[in-house]
Every structure is written in C-alpha cells, then in structure tokens.
Design a protein around this motif. Structure first.
Motif, short mmCIF file in Angstrom:
data_model
loop_
_atom_site.label_atom_id
_atom_site.label_comp_id
_atom_site.label_asym_id
_atom_site.label_seq_id
_atom_site.Cartn_x
_atom_site.Cartn_y
_atom_site.Cartn_z
N GLY A 27 0.68 -1.45 -0.04
CA GLY A 27 -0.10 -0.13 -0.07
C GLY A 27 1.06 1.35 -0.14
O GLY A 27 0.64 2.04 -0.80
N TRP A 28 1.88 1.36 1.00
CA TRP A 28 2.62 2.52 0.86
C TRP A 28 3.37 2.59 -0.39
O TRP A 28 3.58 3.77 -0.83
CB TRP A 28 3.34 2.95 2.15
CG TRP A 28 4.56 2.10 2.25
CD1 TRP A 28 4.64 0.86 3.21
CD2 TRP A 28 5.92 2.02 1.80
NE1 TRP A 28 5.82 0.19 3.13
CE2 TRP A 28 6.72 0.96 2.42
CE3 TRP A 28 6.45 3.09 1.04
CZ2 TRP A 28 8.01 0.80 2.20
CZ3 TRP A 28 8.00 2.83 0.82
CH2 TRP A 28 8.57 1.87 1.32
N MET A 29 3.81 1.43 -0.67
CA MET A 29 4.72 1.58 -2.26
C MET A 29 3.85 2.16 -3.30
O MET A 29 4.26 2.94 -4.04
CB MET A 29 5.37 0.40 -2.54
CG MET A 29 6.26 -0.15 -1.59
SD MET A 29 7.19 -1.48 -2.24
CE MET A 29 6.06 -2.74 -2.27
N GLN A 30 2.63 1.83 -3.48
CA GLN A 30 1.55 2.07 -4.21
C GLN A 30 1.17 3.69 -4.41
O GLN A 30 1.14 4.24 -5.03
CB GLN A 30 0.31 1.34 -4.19
CG GLN A 30 -0.66 1.32 -5.41
CD GLN A 30 -0.06 1.20 -6.65
OE1 GLN A 30 0.31 -0.09 -6.77
NE2 GLN A 30 -0.06 1.98 -7.87
N PHE A 31 1.08 4.13 -3.13
CA PHE A 31 1.22 5.49 -2.79
C PHE A 31 2.01 6.41 -3.37
O PHE A 31 1.85 7.33 -4.20
CB PHE A 31 0.83 5.89 -1.17
CG PHE A 31 -0.56 5.90 -0.95
CD1 PHE A 31 -1.63 6.76 -1.32
CD2 PHE A 31 -0.99 5.12 0.53
CE1 PHE A 31 -3.05 6.62 -0.85
CE2 PHE A 31 -2.38 5.11 0.76
CZ PHE A 31 -3.35 5.90 -0.01
N VAL A 32 3.28 5.99 -2.95
CA VAL A 32 4.42 6.55 -3.60
C VAL A 32 4.52 6.51 -5.20
O VAL A 32 4.89 7.55 -5.77
CB VAL A 32 5.71 5.97 -2.95
CG1 VAL A 32 7.08 6.69 -3.41
CG2 VAL A 32 5.67 6.27 -1.50
#
Length: 793
Positions: free
Chosen positions: A393-398
């Motif tokens: 999730g946080w990788m996708q946000f970035v």
C-alpha cells in the motif's frame, strides 16, 4: 489556438483542457508525407520557418542560415518561406490558389502541394506608413479573405486524416501581428510602431476572422503577453524557445488528428483531435459482459439480483468510465509538471495518513513466557498478510505520486521507485513460494485462479481502450514470474524438503530466465506467432527491458521464503538438517534480530551512497538486478526485527495494498490521462483547473473516485475469478432455494408445465450450462476463444 498559459516558460505551453504534443522532425515527416510547409510574411514569420527547419535538421538549418540574406525567399528540405511583409505578393495568392482553388488541377506529387500554410504580417505597415497604414492592411486582408476563410463544403478537419489529394483539407492559418516589447525598440522603430497601430490591426483581423471563418492562432500573442524575457534584445522578435512553441501550436492543429489515427496509442495528442467513436462491437462487448452471469448461472433464477451480477455490473461501469475519461473529450487533459514541493507535500500527507491509521495486526501476539515460547509464537508473524498489504500500500501511494507529479525525470526519485517495483516482485516470489512449500497445491484450479485474478482487468482494457496487454506491464510481469515460481516449485516437488535440491532448482531457473532475457529469441518467435495467429502486436524490446530490470529479485524472494520456512520449522523443534545450524539459531535467536537490524541500517546507508554515484538511468538500470536485493532485505529485517513492529500496521496502507493491482492498472486512464502521459482534469473548475488551487481540487475529487472504483473493481474481479474457477460453489444452494420457491408458488405440475413450454432451447442452454459448470478446461477454452475472436475483429 486561441488560449493557453505557460506551465514551464518557455518549454511547455498548456492549451485549456487538452494535451499539446512537442513535434519532432520524425513526427513532421510522418504527418505531411512529403507535402510542403509554407510560411509567408515578415521577419516574425521567418522565425517560425527557422524553428521548423531546426526541428527537421538542426545542424543543416544552422549551416544554411549562415549562407542566406535577410530579405529573401528560403527553402530547407520541404519547408519554404516567402518574404512578403505587406501580404500582397503574387506568390502568396498563387500559393493559396494552388492549395484551395478547385479550378486548378490536383498535383499528383505531394511535394507540389502545401500541407500547411502560415501567413502573418503587419509590422511593416506600422513601420512604413504614417497615416493610412490601417487602410492598406485592410485591403491586403480583404483581398486574401476568400482564400483564407473556411469553406462550408470542406470535411471536418479534426475528424479525418488530411489527404494529400483533397486540397480543401489543407489548412491555412493566420498569425496576428506580433506585439513588440515597446520599451526596448530602437528609436526609429519606436517612433513609428505604436501600440494603437498594432491593436487596431489585430482588432480588424479578429473581426474579419469571425465573419470569414479565418483560423487565427491568437495564442501566439498570449505567449509573450507581459513577458519581457520572451523577446530578443531588439524587442521585435521572440527568443528561439518561444518560436518553437509557436510552431508546435500550428503543428498540433494541423497534424494531431492524422497522427492519432496513424500511430494509435498512446493518445497523447488531444488538442485539435478527435478520438475514435465507440465501435458497435465494443457496445456488444459491454452488453455481453452484463449478460454473462444471467446466461450462465443466473438464468435458473432469472430476475433475482446476486453478487455475481453486481460484480459484472461494477466491471462494466469501470470500463465505461475508463473509456469516457481517456477516450473522449468529456474530461480535460493537462500536462504534468514536476515540482519538489508537490512531490514532498503529497508524500508527507500520505505519511500522516499512514501514521494516523496504525492498528494492531490481526495476528496473535506473542505470549509472555520463556524465550523459546516467544520465538515460537512470534515466528509465524514474519511478513504476515497485514504487513505485506501495508508494504504494497505505501509503495503504491509513492508510485502513484511519482506518476502524477511527473517525477520520472528526477534520477534520485527514479532510483527509489525502481526498488519499490522490485519489492513487489520480491513479495511475489516470497508469497507464492511459501504457499507452494507449505500447501503443495499445484492444481490447475489454483494456477488458473491466480492468473485470472492477475489478468482479468488488464485483458479487458485493451479491447475498450485500443491499447495492448503489455501496456499494463505489471500484470503481465507478475503473471510471468508466477509461472516461473510455479514451474520451479512444481518440477520435482516431491524432493522440495531438501534445501540443496530447492536451491539447485532455483539456480537453474535463474540461469534459464537470464538467457531468455538477454537473448530473447524465444520471445521474438512467440510474439511473431501471436501476431500472425491472433493479431496481437507486442513490443518484444519493451518486454525484454522489463524482464532485465528485475531479473533476479523474484528468486531472492523465493530463497528468503525457503529460509523462512526452514527456520520456522527449526524453531518449532523440527530441525531441517542434522548439522548444528538449528541449535545455533535456537541458542542465539535473541541476539540475531539486533545484529540483523544493525547490518540492515548500515546496508541502507551504504546503498544510499552507492546510488549517488550514477549520473543517468541507463547506467543505474544495469546494476538494479544485482543490487536491489540489499535495500529490500534491509527493509524486511528492520520491519520485523522487533515484535512491536511486527504486531502493528497501518490500516490505510493495507487497504490500498489489497487493491494495489487495480490501482496500478486503472491509474492509466482514470487518474492519469492520455495513457499516463498527462493528468486527468474534471474541467468543472474552469480556468482554475490549470492552476495550483484548481489542480488540487481536481486531485482530491478524482483521487477519491479513482480509489473507490479501484476497491470496487478488486472485489468484483475476485468474485468473477471465483465464479470462473468454481461456478458451482454457490450455485447449487441458490438453485435449490430457487426450485423450492418455484414449487411453492406454482406447484410441481405447474413447474413441469412451465419447463415443457420453454422447449428445446432451454434444455440446450441447461446442458451447456451444466458442461460449463463442471469443466474448468471448457470455461478457460471458451474465454480464450472469445478473446481470439475479439482480437481478429
């Protein structure tokens, strides 16, 4: 051609609501196909000639410029300039007549006709006439107006490619009188070129264009409005960068419609262009998509809404929204423009959201007791589902922020993003290897379920968006690597308990994939076969590039998964070998996390220093397959080195991680635009939508819609995948309940009579439905057959 503003002075000009393309020499030649570009007018128009010539051949244009005089006709390749500052020469009228007068025979040779004519002037009237300058200017324009104006019989310019045979399609554009930078004009020019003269001539041109339908590029004036740096020292001519953008405006108006049809996607030339209309077979595809659950599983209880019907409806709505957003003019498209402030502020907002949503994980916490008991309870929590979803999730946000802000041009950010993409593939190798090692499930239904789930959306979008499967590269990439993991673990699976055997298989698999990625002759043959038999056109070089970038990280994930499984077995009293390694691990386990955390921190610092040594993407990409492992393992170790770290996670990040595949794919069309080349804009904020405040309003609204649709699509594709793999899972109970309801309502005799009335067609449909329900092979063959038919259409 009438409005716009600078996004990046003087490099990128943004017309309202559309994406302007910066034309190269190759693009110009493809558009004109041997036709001439003709500029006619004064020295301000001559600047456009030189800007076009440099696009075609900058070295040759500069050499040619040194040989010519100031006031003479010019010709460079297929670009011509006619010196006519008063717009009254016979050459001007002859050029217009040769392109637009039906009484003149058509030229068989395209080079004899002009594909683009640009006319402009007026400064010489202001400079050399004291009193009757406006009358002379009027007379010149009135004389040319019948040849400059629009012809009602001409085909719509922006809906069909321009032909080299039909002269009425060949556009001619007027350029308004250039407004000088008055305070820098020479004394002799300043005494005669007055603001009232320039404004009066442009006012008359505006009125004439409204009555005669003359196409005037008014945006040329806006490019220099209140911008002193846009002018040369003379105050009369613009700098080269502004002249190039002026030419781009003309070329976009002339060529975008034709280039869109010639080259297809990416559809990144949306100004003065029209998308293809929705073909009838696409409409049939939508209707078939909605009718599938009724025809196959729902007809037995027709009229009753069910979850499967809802899933297909959601998918149809999402595909329709993708089409409306990125294949029509319903939404605006704006250019990307990177700013560190935008990138950092969005990342900070996402970080704050993640911190505010930290929750305890659903895994059981380790109990208080002896060290071994804590180890045994904690060991299953290594990379649990909540944590891996959070990571995705946080990788996708970035990655979303990276794409939205156009940060790909920043090397440091690109280097980090490459590691994040590799992390996804690491998780792919890790997760699937753990599953195969523990479950030993190599069934067709399991393999097909994963592949359908990965590819359902990315296989449907090309039929609607006129793209291809490899364009949504992440789904093909994880599908390929899943098959690699599957085959590696499946072959000789009875010996997977042997560590040496597993590592040997992984090494052999890595060697085979390396050969395929470095010398992709097999992929070339496969792609050629698909092109001839299925009308599929895939770019083998792009596919080779994707494979080479992350050629080994999946195998690193596999090795990490095997080590994790073996260590877990060892800590539970199940030694994986007869040597003393198991005992060493058990005796020193409390010290290992601390040592590993220190090593991980040092590794991250060293890697940060290492990537700073690269000056370009190409050299960095050569090293990525070999070094991406180190920061990824360092992060995994730090994230799991402490039980408190393991047993808390960010629910917001995990939520996005569960639909990361859908967000990655759908962003191409409903968050970004022009096939990722631009940004989507609602256009409801008017002019503000091109500025900071309006852009952030669009970002908030469209992001909310995008994320909601991604979540709904993830749920829909999961349900559809389950139905494809095992449609009998819920149908039997539903059919039983429906049958009992019909018996109660109609009685058994009435029900049998109803079935007899339906006749042979109903029995045939029932038999086909039963066959579909029982055989997974039949279902997959039917889907592949439908895709083949759509490809051939």
């Amino acid at each position: 051609m009438t409005r716009g503003h600078w996004i990046e002075p003087y490099q990128r000009w943004q017309p309202p609501g559309c994406l302007m393309h910066q034309y190269t020499g190759k693009d110009i030649r493809a558009c004109l196909n041997g036709q001439r570009i003709v500029y006619i007018g004064d020295s301000t128009i001559r600047q456009l000639f030189w800007a076009t010539a440099k696009k075609l051949n900058v070295t040759g244009a500069n050499a040619y410029r040194q040989k010519v005089d100031t006031h003479e006709d010019l010709a460079f390749e297929n670009v011509y300039f006619v010196w006519d500052p008063f717009l009254n020469s016979s050459s001007l009228r002859a050029e217009l007549l040769s392109s637009f007068d039906d009484n003149i025979p058509e030229a068989a040779d395209p080079s004899k006709t002009a594909g683009l004519i640009t006319v402009g002037g007026g400064l010489w009237y202001a400079r050399h006439f004291r009193s009757d300058w406006l009358d002379h200017y009027r007379d010149a324009l009135d004389y040319l107006a019948p040849l400059l104006g629009a012809d009602e019989d001409r085909p719509a310019l922006y809906h069909t490619p321009l032909s080299t045979k039909r002269r009425k399609d060949h556009p001619v554009y007027m350029v308004p009188v250039q407004v000088p930078l008055y305070n820098t004009l020479s004394p002799t020019r300043a005494s005669s070129i007055a603001p009232i003269k320039i404004s009066s001539m442009n006012e008359y041109l505006f009125n004439l264009s409204m009555t005669q339908g003359i196409k005037v590029s008014w945006s040329h004036l806006l490019m220099t409005l209140e911008r002193e740096t846009a002018y040369e020292e003379s105050g009369l001519h613009v700098i080269d960068d502004v002249a190039v953008r002026k030419v781009d405006v003309l070329l976009n108006a002339r060529c975008n419609a034709q280039m869109t049809i010639l080259r297809g996607y990416p559809f990144n030339k949306t100004c003065c262009s029209a998308y293809e209309s929705l073909h009838p077979w696409k409409t049939c595809f939508y209707l078939a998509l909605l009718s599938i659950p009724i025809l196959v599983s729902g007809f037995r209880h027709y009229g009753k809404a069910n979850e499967l019907t809802k899933a297909f409806t959601v998918l149809s709505v999402v595909l329709t929204y993708c089409y409306l957003a990125d294949r029509t003019q319903l939404f605006d498209k704006t250019q990307k423009h990177f700013k560190y402030q935008d990138f950092s502020s969005l990342c900070a907002a996402v970080l704050l959201l993640g911190l505010l949503s930290v929750r305890p994980t659903s895994d059981k916490k380790p109990s208080a007791g002896d060290a071994l008991s804590s180890i045994q309870d904690a060991s299953p929590s290594f990379l649990p589902r909540d944590q891996s979803d959070e990571w995705k999730g946080w990788m996708q946000f970035v990655i979303l922020i990276y794409h939205y802000t156009g940060a790909s041009s920043i090397l440091g950010i690109y280097q980090v993003i490459r590691i994040l993409v590799a992390s996804y593939l690491f998780l792919t190798g890790f997760g699937h290897t753990v599953f195969f090692y523990k479950k030993q499930d190599y069934s067709l239904s399991r393999c097909t379920s994963v592949l359908v789930r990965y590819n359902l959306l990315s296989c449907m979008l090309p039929y609607i968006m006129a793209t291809d499967y490899l364009f949504y590269y992440f789904a093909p990439l994880v599908s390929f690597w899943y098959l690699v993991v599957y085959l590696t673990m499946r072959i000789g699976s009875s010996k997977n308990t042997s560590m040496a055997f597993l590592l040997g298989k992984i090494g052999m698999s890595a060697g085979i994939v390396t050969v395929l990625a470095r010398a992709p002759i097999l992929f070339e043959r496969i792609f050629q076969f698909l092109q001839y038999t299925c009308h599929i056109h895939w770019n083998v070089k792009e596919w080779q590039f994707r494979l080479q970038l992350d050629c080994y990280i999946v195998y690193c994930g596999m090795v990490a998964a095997i080590v994790y499984c073996k260590v877990s077995d060892s800590l539970r009293g199940q030694p994986f070998s007869q040597n003393t390694l198991s005992g060493i691990i058990r005796r020193h386990w409390n010290k290992i996390p601390l040592i590993a955390a220190v090593v991980a921190l040092v590794t991250l610092v060293a890697f940060g220093y290492f990537i700073q040594q690269f000056s370009d993407k190409v050299s960095y990409n050569r090293w990525v397959p070999f070094v991406s492992l180190f920061p990824i393992l360092a992060f995994v170790i730090l994230r799991n080195c402490n039980r408190h770290f393991r047993h808390f996670y960010s629910s917001a990040f995990a939520w996005l991680g569960r639909c990361s595949l859908e967000t990655f794919t759908l962003q191409f069309h409903i968050w970004l635009a022009a096939d990722t080349k631009a940004l989507l804009s609602s256009g409801v904020f008017g002019r503000k939508a091109t500025h900071v405040d309006g852009r952030y309003l669009d970002l908030v609204i469209l992001t909310a819609v995008f994320l909601w649709l991604s979540w709904m699509t993830a749920d829909a594709t999961t349900r559809i995948t389950s139905w494809i793999i095992d449609p009998t899972r819920q149908s039997a109970e539903q059919v039983k309940l429906t049958s009992l309801k019909l018996v109660n309502e109609m009685g058994s005799e009435g029900l049998h009579g109803e079935l007899r009335c339906r006749g042979a067609f109903y029995r045939l449909l029932t038999n086909w439905n039963d066959l579909w329900m029982r055989k997974l092979e039949i279902r997959m063959a039917s889907i592949i057959l439908i895709m083949w038919i759509l490809n051939m259409v």
